[in-house]
Design a protein around this motif. Sequence first.
Motif, PDB file in Angstrom:
ATOM      1  N   LEU A   1      -5.627 -85.794 -87.787  1.00  0.00           N
ATOM      2  CA  LEU A   1      -6.134 -85.705 -86.410  1.00  0.00           C
ATOM      3  C   LEU A   1      -5.162 -86.313 -85.406  1.00  0.00           C
ATOM      4  CD1 LEU A   1      -9.923 -86.514 -86.866  1.00  0.00           C
ATOM      5  CD2 LEU A   1      -8.915 -84.356 -86.132  1.00  0.00           C
ATOM      6  N   THR A   2      -4.575 -87.447 -85.786  1.00  0.00           N
ATOM      7  CA  THR A   2      -3.621 -88.084 -84.882  1.00  0.00           C
ATOM      8  C   THR A   2      -2.387 -87.210 -84.687  1.00  0.00           C
ATOM      9  OG1 THR A   2      -4.389 -90.243 -85.625  1.00  0.00           O
ATOM     10  CG2 THR A   2      -2.298 -90.187 -84.490  1.00  0.00           C
ATOM     11  N   ARG A   3      -1.911 -86.607 -85.763  1.00  0.00           N
ATOM     12  CA  ARG A   3      -0.727 -85.743 -85.654  1.00  0.00           C
ATOM     13  C   ARG A   3      -1.017 -84.470 -84.869  1.00  0.00           C
ATOM     14  NH1 ARG A   3       3.743 -88.522 -86.103  1.00  0.00           N
ATOM     15  NH2 ARG A   3       3.661 -89.880 -87.912  1.00  0.00           N
ATOM     16  N   LEU A   4      -2.247 -83.958 -84.939  1.00  0.00           N
ATOM     17  CA  LEU A   4      -2.590 -82.749 -84.201  1.00  0.00           C
ATOM     18  C   LEU A   4      -2.716 -83.000 -82.702  1.00  0.00           C
ATOM     19  CD1 LEU A   4      -5.241 -80.974 -86.464  1.00  0.00           C
ATOM     20  CD2 LEU A   4      -2.967 -80.175 -85.889  1.00  0.00           C
ATOM     21  N   PHE A   5      -3.415 -84.070 -82.342  1.00  0.00           N
ATOM     22  CA  PHE A   5      -3.730 -84.287 -80.929  1.00  0.00           C
ATOM     23  C   PHE A   5      -2.777 -85.235 -80.203  1.00  0.00           C
ATOM     24  CE2 PHE A   5      -7.838 -82.988 -82.760  1.00  0.00           C
ATOM     25  CZ  PHE A   5      -8.053 -81.865 -81.979  1.00  0.00           C
ATOM     26  N   LYS A   6      -2.144 -86.144 -80.910  1.00  0.00           N
ATOM     27  CA  LYS A   6      -1.180 -87.072 -80.305  1.00  0.00           C
ATOM     28  C   LYS A   6       0.058 -87.170 -81.205  1.00  0.00           C
ATOM     29  CE  LYS A   6      -3.650 -88.792 -76.854  1.00  0.00           C
ATOM     30  NZ  LYS A   6      -3.224 -88.858 -75.480  1.00  0.00           N
ATOM     31  N   PRO A   7       0.931 -86.182 -81.184  1.00  0.00           N
ATOM     32  CA  PRO A   7       2.082 -86.184 -82.098  1.00  0.00           C
ATOM     33  C   PRO A   7       3.072 -87.322 -81.837  1.00  0.00           C
ATOM     34  CG  PRO A   7       1.941 -84.100 -80.881  1.00  0.00           C
ATOM     35  CD  PRO A   7       0.845 -84.976 -80.394  1.00  0.00           C
ATOM     36  N   ASP A   8       3.046 -87.888 -80.647  1.00  0.00           N
ATOM     37  CA  ASP A   8       3.993 -88.964 -80.345  1.00  0.00           C
ATOM     38  C   ASP A   8       3.534 -90.318 -80.899  1.00  0.00           C
ATOM     39  OD1 ASP A   8       1.899 -88.627 -78.508  1.00  0.00           O
ATOM     40  OD2 ASP A   8       2.916 -89.844 -76.999  1.00  0.00           O
ATOM     41  N   TRP A   9       2.291 -90.428 -81.347  1.00  0.00           N
ATOM     42  CA  TRP A   9       1.811 -91.679 -81.915  1.00  0.00           C
ATOM     43  C   TRP A   9       2.362 -91.863 -83.321  1.00  0.00           C
ATOM     44  CZ3 TRP A   9      -4.103 -92.359 -80.621  1.00  0.00           C
ATOM     45  CH2 TRP A   9      -4.237 -92.594 -79.257  1.00  0.00           C
ATOM     46  N   GLY A  10       2.454 -93.098 -83.750  1.00  0.00           N
ATOM     47  CA  GLY A  10       2.988 -93.398 -85.075  1.00  0.00           C
ATOM     48  C   GLY A  10       1.940 -93.306 -86.169  1.00  0.00           C
ATOM     49  N   ILE A  11       2.391 -93.628 -87.373  1.00  0.00           N
ATOM     50  CA  ILE A  11       1.512 -93.566 -88.543  1.00  0.00           C
ATOM     51  C   ILE A  11       0.429 -94.632 -88.471  1.00  0.00           C
ATOM     52  CG2 ILE A  11       2.924 -95.059 -89.995  1.00  0.00           C
ATOM     53  CD1 ILE A  11       1.262 -91.904 -91.260  1.00  0.00           C
ATOM     54  N   TYR A  12       0.719 -95.756 -87.811  1.00  0.00           N
ATOM     55  CA  TYR A  12      -0.265 -96.840 -87.723  1.00  0.00           C
ATOM     56  C   TYR A  12      -1.482 -96.415 -86.906  1.00  0.00           C
ATOM     57  CZ  TYR A  12       3.531 -99.568 -89.623  1.00  0.00           C
ATOM     58  OH  TYR A  12       4.520-100.028 -90.423  1.00  0.00           O
ATOM     59  N   HIS A  13      -1.275 -95.594 -85.904  1.00  0.00           N
ATOM     60  CA  HIS A  13      -2.404 -95.073 -85.138  1.00  0.00           C
ATOM     61  C   HIS A  13      -3.266 -94.149 -85.997  1.00  0.00           C
ATOM     62  CE1 HIS A  13       0.327 -96.245 -81.831  1.00  0.00           C
ATOM     63  NE2 HIS A  13      -0.822 -96.609 -81.248  1.00  0.00           N
ATOM     64  N   GLY A  14      -2.631 -93.383 -86.859  1.00  0.00           N
ATOM     65  CA  GLY A  14      -3.368 -92.522 -87.776  1.00  0.00           C
ATOM     66  C   GLY A  14      -4.190 -93.324 -88.780  1.00  0.00           C
ATOM     67  N   VAL A  15      -3.603 -94.402 -89.290  1.00  0.00           N
ATOM     68  CA  VAL A  15      -4.323 -95.277 -90.216  1.00  0.00           C
ATOM     69  C   VAL A  15      -5.501 -95.938 -89.502  1.00  0.00           C
ATOM     70  CG1 VAL A  15      -4.134 -97.372 -91.598  1.00  0.00           C
ATOM     71  CG2 VAL A  15      -2.344 -95.645 -91.714  1.00  0.00           C
ATOM     72  N   ALA A  16      -5.287 -96.387 -88.268  1.00  0.00           N
ATOM     73  CA  ALA A  16      -6.370 -96.998 -87.502  1.00  0.00           C
ATOM     74  C   ALA A  16      -7.486 -95.987 -87.235  1.00  0.00           C
ATOM     75  CB  ALA A  16      -5.837 -97.552 -86.182  1.00  0.00           C
ATOM     76  N   THR A  17      -7.125 -94.746 -86.941  1.00  0.00           N
ATOM     77  CA  THR A  17      -8.121 -93.697 -86.743  1.00  0.00           C
ATOM     78  C   THR A  17      -8.894 -93.450 -88.032  1.00  0.00           C
ATOM     79  OG1 THR A  17      -6.677 -92.658 -85.107  1.00  0.00           O
ATOM     80  CG2 THR A  17      -8.466 -91.317 -85.983  1.00  0.00           C
ATOM     81  N   GLY A  18      -8.217 -93.460 -89.161  1.00  0.00           N
ATOM     82  CA  GLY A  18      -8.886 -93.283 -90.447  1.00  0.00           C
ATOM     83  C   GLY A  18      -9.859 -94.409 -90.747  1.00  0.00           C
ATOM     84  N   ILE A  19      -9.467 -95.644 -90.428  1.00  0.00           N
ATOM     85  CA  ILE A  19     -10.360 -96.784 -90.640  1.00  0.00           C
ATOM     86  C   ILE A  19     -11.589 -96.667 -89.749  1.00  0.00           C
ATOM     87  CG2 ILE A  19     -10.556 -99.282 -90.352  1.00  0.00           C
ATOM     88  CD1 ILE A  19      -7.634 -99.448 -91.327  1.00  0.00           C
ATOM     89  N   VAL A  20     -11.398 -96.210 -88.519  1.00  0.00           N
ATOM     90  CA  VAL A  20     -12.533 -95.988 -87.621  1.00  0.00           C
ATOM     91  C   VAL A  20     -13.449 -94.904 -88.183  1.00  0.00           C
ATOM     92  CG1 VAL A  20     -13.181 -95.129 -85.338  1.00  0.00           C
ATOM     93  CG2 VAL A  20     -11.391 -96.843 -85.564  1.00  0.00           C
ATOM     94  N   LEU A  21     -12.886 -93.850 -88.750  1.00  0.00           N
ATOM     95  CA  LEU A  21     -13.698 -92.791 -89.353  1.00  0.00           C
ATOM     96  C   LEU A  21     -14.525 -93.311 -90.529  1.00  0.00           C
ATOM     97  CD1 LEU A  21     -11.227 -89.759 -89.313  1.00  0.00           C
ATOM     98  CD2 LEU A  21     -13.297 -90.035 -87.948  1.00  0.00           C
ATOM     99  N   VAL A  22     -13.923 -94.161 -91.359  1.00  0.00           N
ATOM    100  CA  VAL A  22     -14.649 -94.740 -92.494  1.00  0.00           C
ATOM    101  C   VAL A  22     -15.759 -95.664 -91.995  1.00  0.00           C
ATOM    102  CG1 VAL A  22     -14.432 -96.250 -94.505  1.00  0.00           C
ATOM    103  CG2 VAL A  22     -12.717 -94.509 -94.073  1.00  0.00           C
ATOM    104  N   ALA A  23     -15.468 -96.464 -90.967  1.00  0.00           N
ATOM    105  CA  ALA A  23     -16.494 -97.345 -90.399  1.00  0.00           C
ATOM    106  C   ALA A  23     -17.641 -96.540 -89.814  1.00  0.00           C
ATOM    107  CB  ALA A  23     -15.871 -98.248 -89.333  1.00  0.00           C
ATOM    108  N   LEU A  24     -17.326 -95.425 -89.171  1.00  0.00           N
ATOM    109  CA  LEU A  24     -18.378 -94.555 -88.634  1.00  0.00           C
ATOM    110  C   LEU A  24     -19.206 -93.928 -89.759  1.00  0.00           C
ATOM    111  CD1 LEU A  24     -16.541 -92.771 -85.687  1.00  0.00           C
ATOM    112  CD2 LEU A  24     -18.466 -94.355 -85.533  1.00  0.00           C
ATOM    113  N   ALA A  25     -18.571 -93.585 -90.865  1.00  0.00           N
ATOM    114  CA  ALA A  25     -19.316 -93.025 -92.003  1.00  0.00           C
ATOM    115  C   ALA A  25     -20.306 -94.044 -92.548  1.00  0.00           C
ATOM    116  CB  ALA A  25     -18.349 -92.582 -93.095  1.00  0.00           C
TER     117      ALA A  25
END
Length: 85
Positions: A50-74
């Motif tokens: 999701l991070t790579r699709l919508f914000k390609p300029d963000w780094g891998i750490y933003h993607g990991v943070a987004t994944g952690i937020v997704l797990v917390a939401l689950a």
Amino acid sequence: MALTCPAPLIIIPKLFIDITCNKAINYMNMTALIILTIRLILGLAFGIILTRLFKPDWGIYHGVATGIVLVALAYGMSYYRKLKG
């Protein structure tokens, strides 16, 4: 603590598995651990995608943070569903 089967034990935190008798004494913790592992893997993968699709300029750490937020939401939605039902 008396054991019914005299086989050696492999000690994993909060889980004792009897190798010879092939039974798990504490099955619920293993199930929760498997669900957590699956949610973490899928959450991190989808977070990075999701991070790579919508914000390609963000780094891998933003993607990991987004994944952690997704797990917390689950887990939050699962908790809410148990409260409601």
